[in-house]
Design a protein around this motif. Structure first.
Motif, PDB file in Angstrom:
ATOM      1  N   VAL A  37      48.328  60.677  59.104  1.00  0.00           N
ATOM      2  CA  VAL A  37      49.264  60.686  60.232  1.00  0.00           C
ATOM      3  C   VAL A  37      48.602  60.056  61.452  1.00  0.00           C
ATOM      4  CG1 VAL A  37      50.534  62.190  61.828  1.00  0.00           C
ATOM      5  CG2 VAL A  37      50.513  62.699  59.377  1.00  0.00           C
ATOM      6  N   VAL A  38      47.381  60.472  61.745  1.00  0.00           N
ATOM      7  CA  VAL A  38      46.658  59.920  62.891  1.00  0.00           C
ATOM      8  C   VAL A  38      46.392  58.430  62.676  1.00  0.00           C
ATOM      9  CG1 VAL A  38      44.536  60.063  64.264  1.00  0.00           C
ATOM     10  CG2 VAL A  38      45.651  62.162  63.467  1.00  0.00           C
ATOM     11  N   ALA A  39      46.061  58.040  61.442  1.00  0.00           N
ATOM     12  CA  ALA A  39      45.799  56.629  61.139  1.00  0.00           C
ATOM     13  C   ALA A  39      47.052  55.779  61.359  1.00  0.00           C
ATOM     14  CB  ALA A  39      45.290  56.484  59.708  1.00  0.00           C
ATOM     15  N   LYS A  40      48.216  56.275  60.952  1.00  0.00           N
ATOM     16  CA  LYS A  40      49.462  55.526  61.158  1.00  0.00           C
ATOM     17  C   LYS A  40      49.770  55.362  62.640  1.00  0.00           C
ATOM     18  CE  LYS A  40      51.935  56.363  56.873  1.00  0.00           C
ATOM     19  NZ  LYS A  40      53.161  56.917  56.266  1.00  0.00           N
ATOM     20  N   ILE A  41      49.611  56.435  63.395  1.00  0.00           N
ATOM     21  CA  ILE A  41      49.868  56.364  64.834  1.00  0.00           C
ATOM     22  C   ILE A  41      48.923  55.366  65.488  1.00  0.00           C
ATOM     23  CG2 ILE A  41      49.767  57.656  67.003  1.00  0.00           C
ATOM     24  CD1 ILE A  41      50.586  60.161  65.315  1.00  0.00           C
ATOM     25  N   ALA A  42      47.644  55.431  65.144  1.00  0.00           N
ATOM     26  CA  ALA A  42      46.650  54.518  65.727  1.00  0.00           C
ATOM     27  C   ALA A  42      46.934  53.073  65.326  1.00  0.00           C
ATOM     28  CB  ALA A  42      45.244  54.924  65.295  1.00  0.00           C
ATOM     29  N   GLY A  43      47.301  52.860  64.069  1.00  0.00           N
ATOM     30  CA  GLY A  43      47.602  51.502  63.595  1.00  0.00           C
ATOM     31  C   GLY A  43      48.801  50.895  64.314  1.00  0.00           C
ATOM     32  N   MET A  44      49.850  51.690  64.474  1.00  0.00           N
ATOM     33  CA  MET A  44      51.039  51.195  65.177  1.00  0.00           C
ATOM     34  C   MET A  44      50.719  50.914  66.647  1.00  0.00           C
ATOM     35  SD  MET A  44      53.546  50.783  63.139  1.00  0.00           S
ATOM     36  CE  MET A  44      54.875  50.616  64.316  1.00  0.00           C
ATOM     37  N   ALA A  45      49.974  51.808  67.269  1.00  0.00           N
ATOM     38  CA  ALA A  45      49.629  51.631  68.688  1.00  0.00           C
ATOM     39  C   ALA A  45      48.763  50.395  68.891  1.00  0.00           C
ATOM     40  CB  ALA A  45      48.922  52.876  69.216  1.00  0.00           C
ATOM     41  N   ALA A  46      47.838  50.135  67.986  1.00  0.00           N
ATOM     42  CA  ALA A  46      46.976  48.952  68.103  1.00  0.00           C
ATOM     43  C   ALA A  46      47.787  47.670  67.937  1.00  0.00           C
ATOM     44  CB  ALA A  46      45.858  49.010  67.068  1.00  0.00           C
ATOM     45  N   ARG A  47      48.726  47.666  66.993  1.00  0.00           N
ATOM     46  CA  ARG A  47      49.539  46.478  66.741  1.00  0.00           C
ATOM     47  C   ARG A  47      50.495  46.152  67.889  1.00  0.00           C
ATOM     48  NH1 ARG A  47      48.270  48.371  61.752  1.00  0.00           N
ATOM     49  NH2 ARG A  47      47.962  46.836  60.100  1.00  0.00           N
ATOM     50  N   GLU A  48      50.810  47.131  68.728  1.00  0.00           N
ATOM     51  CA  GLU A  48      51.713  46.914  69.862  1.00  0.00           C
ATOM     52  C   GLU A  48      51.077  46.084  70.975  1.00  0.00           C
ATOM     53  OE1 GLU A  48      52.657  50.857  71.160  1.00  0.00           O
ATOM     54  OE2 GLU A  48      54.154  51.167  69.590  1.00  0.00           O
ATOM     55  N   VAL A  49      49.765  45.980  70.985  1.00  0.00           N
ATOM     56  CA  VAL A  49      49.054  45.321  72.089  1.00  0.00           C
ATOM     57  C   VAL A  49      49.135  43.800  71.923  1.00  0.00           C
ATOM     58  CG1 VAL A  49      46.791  45.010  73.175  1.00  0.00           C
ATOM     59  CG2 VAL A  49      47.503  47.276  72.390  1.00  0.00           C
TER      60      VAL A  49
ATOM     61  N   THR B 296      56.444  47.777  47.408  1.00  0.00           N
ATOM     62  CA  THR B 296      55.366  48.168  48.312  1.00  0.00           C
ATOM     63  C   THR B 296      55.487  47.351  49.581  1.00  0.00           C
ATOM     64  OG1 THR B 296      53.799  46.546  47.454  1.00  0.00           O
ATOM     65  CG2 THR B 296      53.808  48.716  46.401  1.00  0.00           C
ATOM     66  N   GLY B 297      55.137  47.945  50.661  1.00  0.00           N
ATOM     67  CA  GLY B 297      55.179  47.238  51.944  1.00  0.00           C
ATOM     68  C   GLY B 297      53.786  47.110  52.503  1.00  0.00           C
ATOM     69  N   SER B 298      53.687  46.460  53.636  1.00  0.00           N
ATOM     70  CA  SER B 298      52.383  46.339  54.261  1.00  0.00           C
ATOM     71  C   SER B 298      51.963  47.707  54.777  1.00  0.00           C
ATOM     72  CB  SER B 298      52.423  45.322  55.396  1.00  0.00           C
ATOM     73  OG  SER B 298      53.303  45.764  56.396  1.00  0.00           O
ATOM     74  N   SER B 299      50.701  47.968  54.689  1.00  0.00           N
ATOM     75  CA  SER B 299      50.184  49.265  55.087  1.00  0.00           C
ATOM     76  C   SER B 299      49.888  49.274  56.574  1.00  0.00           C
ATOM     77  CB  SER B 299      48.919  49.598  54.308  1.00  0.00           C
ATOM     78  OG  SER B 299      48.372  50.800  54.765  1.00  0.00           O
ATOM     79  N   VAL B 300      50.466  50.241  57.266  1.00  0.00           N
ATOM     80  CA  VAL B 300      50.237  50.394  58.700  1.00  0.00           C
ATOM     81  C   VAL B 300      48.798  50.818  58.962  1.00  0.00           C
ATOM     82  CG1 VAL B 300      50.958  51.698  60.744  1.00  0.00           C
ATOM     83  CG2 VAL B 300      52.642  50.992  59.068  1.00  0.00           C
ATOM     84  N   THR B 301      48.174  51.435  57.961  1.00  0.00           N
ATOM     85  CA  THR B 301      46.826  51.962  58.150  1.00  0.00           C
ATOM     86  C   THR B 301      45.734  50.974  57.757  1.00  0.00           C
ATOM     87  OG1 THR B 301      46.866  53.000  55.969  1.00  0.00           O
ATOM     88  CG2 THR B 301      47.617  54.335  57.830  1.00  0.00           C
ATOM     89  N   GLN B 302      46.114  49.769  57.355  1.00  0.00           N
ATOM     90  CA  GLN B 302      45.104  48.759  57.020  1.00  0.00           C
ATOM     91  C   GLN B 302      44.245  48.487  58.239  1.00  0.00           C
ATOM     92  OE1 GLN B 302      46.407  45.188  54.914  1.00  0.00           O
ATOM     93  NE2 GLN B 302      45.191  43.975  56.327  1.00  0.00           N
ATOM     94  N   GLY B 303      42.920  48.568  58.083  1.00  0.00           N
ATOM     95  CA  GLY B 303      42.004  48.320  59.184  1.00  0.00           C
ATOM     96  C   GLY B 303      41.796  49.520  60.097  1.00  0.00           C
ATOM     97  N   VAL B 304      42.291  50.688  59.686  1.00  0.00           N
ATOM     98  CA  VAL B 304      42.179  51.899  60.500  1.00  0.00           C
ATOM     99  C   VAL B 304      41.465  52.972  59.696  1.00  0.00           C
ATOM    100  CG1 VAL B 304      43.431  53.665  61.799  1.00  0.00           C
ATOM    101  CG2 VAL B 304      44.385  51.366  61.612  1.00  0.00           C
ATOM    102  N   LYS B 305      40.452  53.569  60.302  1.00  0.00           N
ATOM    103  CA  LYS B 305      39.774  54.721  59.712  1.00  0.00           C
ATOM    104  C   LYS B 305      39.737  55.806  60.768  1.00  0.00           C
ATOM    105  CE  LYS B 305      36.810  51.923  56.811  1.00  0.00           C
ATOM    106  NZ  LYS B 305      36.034  50.801  57.253  1.00  0.00           N
ATOM    107  N   VAL B 306      39.992  57.044  60.365  1.00  0.00           N
ATOM    108  CA  VAL B 306      39.976  58.149  61.320  1.00  0.00           C
ATOM    109  C   VAL B 306      39.209  59.333  60.756  1.00  0.00           C
ATOM    110  CG1 VAL B 306      42.183  57.500  62.362  1.00  0.00           C
ATOM    111  CG2 VAL B 306      42.150  59.161  60.513  1.00  0.00           C
ATOM    112  N   GLU B 307      38.700  60.139  61.649  1.00  0.00           N
ATOM    113  CA  GLU B 307      38.142  61.447  61.325  1.00  0.00           C
ATOM    114  C   GLU B 307      38.899  62.438  62.193  1.00  0.00           C
ATOM    115  OE1 GLU B 307      33.859  61.871  61.488  1.00  0.00           O
ATOM    116  OE2 GLU B 307      33.649  59.711  61.167  1.00  0.00           O
TER     117      GLU B 307
END
Length: 158
Positions: A41-53, A77-88
């Motif tokens: 969930v955090v990875a998807k949010i971060a990925g979407m927020a990064a792509r908005e810039v 299958t669609g493109s992954s929103v979390t590609q290039g995102v890693k979270v802890e």
């Protein structure tokens, strides 16, 4: 001052995180129980927020983008929103690592700062978690005359 009050406007439970929660009849409804937020969930949010810039071409390292291009061609299958995102993700905090490809001509320093601000704002607003760090690795610069392999619909070999 009692355990259930803070100096913030003397409101009961004003300093209690909704993620951790409290129990009992006297506790407000939003703090009864525990909320767990998955890493994805955090990875998807971060990925979407990064792509908005503006200035971000895509996310992910070269290998991840290659696998993503193959995955995108598989029906269903669609493109992954979390590609290039890693979270802890911990109980109250999270850390984010991003692999970015920026557009040629933009200030990488400015884009990285904008990405950090946008990711921190989105994750903290949507999850209530404190973002302790956003690490950014710029893996590539997209040149205007470069064609995306995934956008062309054709490979190099026919």
């Amino acid at each position: 001052m009692t355990e259930n009050s803070t100096s913030i406007g003397n409101r009961p439970n004003a300093g209690v995180s909704a993620l951790k929660g409290r129990t009992g009849a006297g506790a407000p409804a939003e703090t009864r129980g525990r909320t767990t937020i998955a890493d994805g969930v955090v990875a998807k949010i971060a990925g979407m927020a990064a792509r908005e810039v503006p200035g971000i071409h895509t996310l992910g390292g070269a290998m991840g983008r290659a696998f993503g291009a193959v995955r995108d061609r598989v029906p269903g299958t669609g493109s992954s929103v979390t590609q290039g995102v890693k979270v802890e993700v911990g109980e109250r905090q999270t850390a984010v690592d991003l692999d970015l490809v920026v557009e040629y001509g933009v200030s990488i320093v400015d884009v990285a700062g904008d990405v950090r601000s946008n990711v921190i704002g989105a994750v903290e607003r949507m999850t209530g978690l404190e973002v302790v760090e956003v690490n950014i690795a710029v893996d590539d610069v997209h040149l205007p005359d470069e064609e995306d392999e995934s956008a062309s619909g054709e490979g190099r070999v026919k």
